[in-house]
Design an enzyme around this catalytic site. Structure first.
Site, mmCIF file in Angstrom:
data_model
loop_
_atom_site.group_PDB
_atom_site.id
_atom_site.type_symbol
_atom_site.label_atom_id
_atom_site.label_comp_id
_atom_site.label_asym_id
_atom_site.label_seq_id
_atom_site.Cartn_x
_atom_site.Cartn_y
_atom_site.Cartn_z
ATOM 1 C CG HIS A 1 4.437 0.520 6.340
ATOM 2 N ND1 HIS A 1 4.454 1.109 5.079
ATOM 3 C CD2 HIS A 1 3.238 -0.106 6.427
ATOM 4 C CE1 HIS A 1 3.323 0.857 4.457
ATOM 5 N NE2 HIS A 1 2.561 0.124 5.257
ATOM 6 C CG ASP B 1 7.196 2.812 3.907
ATOM 7 O OD1 ASP B 1 7.674 1.744 4.327
ATOM 8 O OD2 ASP B 1 5.975 3.081 3.915
ATOM 9 N N GLY C 1 -4.011 -2.975 3.713
ATOM 10 C CA GLY C 1 -3.786 -4.258 3.045
ATOM 11 C C GLY C 1 -3.168 -4.096 1.678
ATOM 12 C CB SER D 1 0.728 -1.293 3.109
ATOM 13 O OG SER D 1 0.050 -0.221 3.680
ATOM 14 N N GLY D 2 2.666 -1.660 0.509
ATOM 15 C CA GLY D 2 3.758 -2.444 -0.048
ATOM 16 C C GLY D 2 3.575 -2.844 -1.488
#
Length: 268
Positions: free
Chosen positions: A73, A119, A214, A216-217
């Site tokens: 995402h 994801d 922020g 995320s990932g």
């Protein structure tokens, strides 16, 4: 020249994966706090160009000298990306930090943004980075059922995400203890219920600290013996706020995607 190349290679791998030169300060961490600088040397800042300026959008994890693991995402096809490595403070010039262009992004073929499943994405960097005291790769966990991580197993989320709901992005890399929440608990009706699928991993949920926008990932770091492994990729959290009780941060479990990761690395 040949001898120099061999020496450089040996120096680059001196620490091995998941062994930071500056061990993280993890004793007694019960809430988010600044990390010890460069103690999570595989953490990257994924950035995109916005009005001619590079802006942080997500975290990521260096797993090879030219490969970064992040969330699907986080990737939009129309954007130009780079990663910053060896960083602690995103606004300051820091010795040993490097910016590297992203040559190719590989989003999981079955990524579904509605169900938020699969994801996961890989970023191939435009060049190999030199490993150092401030830039290292994380280890990947063994290929196994991610739910084998026991309830309350201590793991740490790291990132430059918001310090609070709708708050500012952090300048310094943050870390927080997020104990594992088992699948049975995480799927209770008053927790995440059916939103959490089998190939998802939950951690946190105490209402005090969690991942935030922020982050995320970025990685969920868990120790495997003496090495740190990236067991999760920050996927989603509660829309009610970043520190909502019974709404732990949900991660993509890396151990469930080892075969996919190896396949893509071999193909590219």
């Amino acid at each position: 020249m040949f001898k120099l190349a061999i020496v450089t290679l040996i120096l680059g791998y001196a620490h091995g994966c998941g062994k930071p030169a500056y061990p993280p300060n993890i004793s007694g961490v019960v809430g988010g706090e600044d990390t010890r600088p460069h103690s999570w040397p595989w953490q990257v800042s994924l950035q995109y160009k916005k009005n001619g300026v590079w802006a942080h959008t997500c975290g990521g994890t260096l797993i090879e000298s030219n490969w970064v693991l992040t969330a699907a995402h986080c990737i939009s096809s129309g954007r130009t990306y780079r990663v910053l490595l060896g960083k602690h403070n995103l606004k300051e010039e820091e010795a040993g930090s490097v910016a590297v262009a992203v040559e190719k992004s590989i989003v999981h073929e079955k990524w579904n943004s509605f169900l938020i499943i699969n994801d996961i994405a890989l970023l191939k960097l435009a060049k190999h980075v030199q490993f150092s005291d401030t830039i290292q790769a994380s280890c990947l966990p063994p290929a196994k059922d991610a739910m084998l991580l026991a309830q309350d197993h201590p793991c740490y989320v790291t990132g430059w995400g918001r310090l609070s709901t709708n708050g500012p992005i952090s300048d310094n890399l943050q870390q927080a203890l997020l104990p594992i929440v088992d699948h049975q608990t995480c799927t209770k009706r008053d927790w995440w219920g059916s939103m959490v699928k089998t190939k998802m991993l939950c951690a946190g949920g105490d209402g005090v600290v969690s991942g935030c926008n922020g982050d995320s990932g970025g990685p969920l770091n868990c120790q495997g013996g003496s090495n740190w492994e990236v067991h999760g990729i920050v996927s989603f959290g509660s829309r009610l706020g970043c520190n909502t009780a019974k709404k732990p941060t949900v991660f993509t479990p890396v151990s469930a995607y080892i075969e996919w990761i190896q396949e893509k690395l071999n193909e590219n």
